[in-house]
Design a protein around this motif. Structure first.
Motif, PDB file in Angstrom:
ATOM      1  N   PRO A   1       0.897  -1.239   0.069  1.00 33.90           N
ATOM      2  CA  PRO A   1       0.399   0.056  -0.076  1.00 33.90           C
ATOM      3  C   PRO A   1       0.699   1.631  -0.006  1.00 33.90           C
ATOM      4  CG  PRO A   1       0.107  -0.886   2.274  1.00 33.90           C
ATOM      5  CD  PRO A   1       0.755  -1.659   0.873  1.00 33.90           C
ATOM      6  N   ALA A   2       1.224   1.755  -1.081  1.00 34.27           N
ATOM      7  CA  ALA A   2       1.898   2.756  -1.667  1.00 34.27           C
ATOM      8  C   ALA A   2       1.687   4.378  -0.873  1.00 34.27           C
ATOM      9  CB  ALA A   2       2.778   3.079  -2.395  1.00 34.27           C
ATOM     10  N   TYR A   3       0.092   4.532  -1.850  1.00 35.27           N
ATOM     11  CA  TYR A   3      -0.248   6.027  -0.805  1.00 35.27           C
ATOM     12  C   TYR A   3      -0.651   5.122   0.708  1.00 35.27           C
ATOM     13  CZ  TYR A   3      -3.060   9.487  -2.381  1.00 35.27           C
ATOM     14  OH  TYR A   3      -3.512  10.853  -2.419  1.00 35.27           O
ATOM     15  N   ARG A   4      -0.958   4.725   1.428  1.00 36.47           N
ATOM     16  CA  ARG A   4      -1.125   4.591   2.444  1.00 36.47           C
ATOM     17  C   ARG A   4       0.183   4.995   3.106  1.00 36.47           C
ATOM     18  NH1 ARG A   4      -3.907   7.116   6.357  1.00 36.47           N
ATOM     19  NH2 ARG A   4      -4.207   6.080   7.422  1.00 36.47           N
ATOM     20  N   GLN A   5       0.776   3.965   3.216  1.00 35.31           N
ATOM     21  CA  GLN A   5       2.138   3.960   4.043  1.00 35.31           C
ATOM     22  C   GLN A   5       2.579   5.197   3.855  1.00 35.31           C
ATOM     23  OE1 GLN A   5       5.806   1.882   2.259  1.00 35.31           O
ATOM     24  NE2 GLN A   5       4.413   0.198   2.834  1.00 35.31           N
ATOM     25  N   ALA A   6       2.068   6.087   2.746  1.00 38.99           N
ATOM     26  CA  ALA A   6       3.439   7.765   2.869  1.00 38.99           C
ATOM     27  C   ALA A   6       2.663   9.187   3.337  1.00 38.99           C
ATOM     28  CB  ALA A   6       3.351   8.307   0.922  1.00 38.99           C
ATOM     29  N   GLU A   7       1.080   8.156   3.800  1.00 39.44           N
ATOM     30  CA  GLU A   7       0.273   9.111   4.470  1.00 39.44           C
ATOM     31  C   GLU A   7       0.579   9.069   5.819  1.00 39.44           C
ATOM     32  OE1 GLU A   7      -4.265   9.711   1.763  1.00 39.44           O
ATOM     33  OE2 GLU A   7      -4.031   7.560   2.440  1.00 39.44           O
ATOM     34  N   ILE A   8       0.844   7.271   6.346  1.00 39.96           N
ATOM     35  CA  ILE A   8       0.854   7.214   8.051  1.00 39.96           C
ATOM     36  C   ILE A   8       2.266   8.249   7.922  1.00 39.96           C
ATOM     37  CG2 ILE A   8       1.349   5.842   9.238  1.00 39.96           C
ATOM     38  CD1 ILE A   8      -0.239   4.034   7.460  1.00 39.96           C
ATOM     39  N   ALA A   9       2.904   8.141   7.735  1.00 37.00           N
ATOM     40  CA  ALA A   9       4.001   9.023   7.431  1.00 37.00           C
ATOM     41  C   ALA A   9       4.123  10.244   7.908  1.00 37.00           C
ATOM     42  CB  ALA A   9       5.468   8.558   6.315  1.00 37.00           C
ATOM     43  N   VAL A  10       2.885  10.945   6.483  1.00 40.75           N
ATOM     44  CA  VAL A  10       3.104  11.588   7.060  1.00 40.75           C
ATOM     45  C   VAL A  10       1.773  13.040   8.371  1.00 40.75           C
ATOM     46  CG1 VAL A  10       1.803  14.857   6.209  1.00 40.75           C
ATOM     47  CG2 VAL A  10       2.681  13.390   4.253  1.00 40.75           C
ATOM     48  N   GLU A  11       1.623  11.719   8.170  1.00 41.06           N
ATOM     49  CA  GLU A  11       0.544  12.181  10.018  1.00 41.06           C
ATOM     50  C   GLU A  11       1.017  12.121  10.975  1.00 41.06           C
ATOM     51  OE1 GLU A  11      -3.332   9.406   7.461  1.00 41.06           O
ATOM     52  OE2 GLU A  11      -2.376   8.683   9.286  1.00 41.06           O
TER      53      GLU A  11
END
Length: 306
Positions: free
Chosen positions: A257-267
């Motif tokens: 899940p590349a997109y969600r992984q990046a979102e979590i990093a920003v969160e």
């Protein structure tokens, strides 16, 4: 010296972003849709949270990555979201950012150090590779000659996925690997390697690939040679492979899940910036999902929809 493209990007950064609330997003080349999805996910989430963003690419060049991190530090970036350019080569650059009080949040690829980045959020590549290998063995009928295409040797994920594949496949004595070559995550290189492998091994029954980009290159070469009977399994969950699966080409892939992984990093970066609260664990694994004709229609930009 920085190349013209990097210099132009940095010029935009200097003139167009506020260092007071800047998040830097640095990934490999967006020629690979996986890395573009990471950058898009991080950028969208950061901007939704009120940050300015800059998105830059290091092209798997550790020196270029170091230069970009230097510039992030110089511009006073509040955090760096990074898909890195090498497990060993990246440690010093991330340590440099930490020393300058710029926290790094790594996605997709680990580094060979802990306590340097605030977070390392990665797909469970071993678990995902085992899923892909189990499906590959099933599709192969537990026997036959096969080829493995491996990713960039400096990338930890390449080795982890290969090990996950072999820890399953090697339990089947009638599965015989006749070639194993690196295509460096590249579609054109995979096409070329597959052409050569096929000439030397015309009786292959399957190809298992370390990522979807190489799987697409292999499938193109096989199709050109009239060998659409060969079973191909990839890894990543790209839209291109999704479409190939739906049309009866490539047989399966593994979604990370590349997109969600990046979102979590920003969160997590946002929380750290505001409260200095780090995640409970630095290294965080996200499980992968097998994609087959049964669920391919639910796949969109490295994420499953309902």
């Amino acid at each position: 010296m920085l190349g013209a493209a990097i210099a132009a990007s940095l010029s935009f950064w200097v003139s167009g972003a506020s260092a007071a609330d800047l998040i830097a997003i640095i990934t490999p080349s967006h020629d690979n849709p996986f890395f573009k999805a990471e950058a898009d996910g991080a950028k969208a989430k950061a901007e939704a949270l009120g940050y300015e963003t800059v998105v830059l690419v290091h092209n798997d060049d550790a020196n270029k990555q170091s230069q970009l991190i230097d510039t992030a530090i110089a511009r006073g970036a509040k955090a760096i979201i990074l898909d890195n350019a090498g497990a060993d080569a990246t440690v010093a650059a991330v340590q440099k950012a930490k020393a300058a009080n710029v926290p790094s949040f790594l996605i997709d690829r680990e580094i060979n150090a802990t306590g340097v980045a605030v977070a390392q959020i990665v797909s469970n590549n071993y678990q995902g590779a085992q899923l892909g290998a189990q499906e590959f063995v099933r599709l192969m009928g537990e026997k036959g000659n096969f080829v493995e295409l491996v990713g960039k040797e400096s990338d930890t994920n390449a080795g982890i996925r290969s090990k996950g594949y072999h820890d399953i496949i090697d339990d089947y004595p009638e599965m015989k690997m006749v070639a194993r070559q690196s295509a460096n995550w590249s579609q054109p290189e995979a096409y070329s390697k597959m052409e050569s492998i096929l000439q030397a091994n015309p009786d292959i029954k399957g190809v298992i690939s370390g990522n979807d980009t190489m799987a697409m290159g292999a499938w193109a070469a096989l199709s050109t040679a009239g060998r659409k009977d060969v079973i191909v399994v990839g890894f990543d969950g790209s839209n291109d492979v999704r479409d190939s699966i739906k049309s009866g080409g490539i047989k399966a892939t593994v979604l990370q899940p590349a997109y969600r992984q990046a979102e979590i990093a920003v969160e997590q970066a946002d929380k750290y910036i505001k409260t200095k609260t780090a995640p409970a664990q630095e290294k965080q694994l996200m499980d992968c999902v097998l994609i087959t004709p049964e669920n391919a229609s639910k796949l969109e930009t490295f994420a499953l929809t309902n």
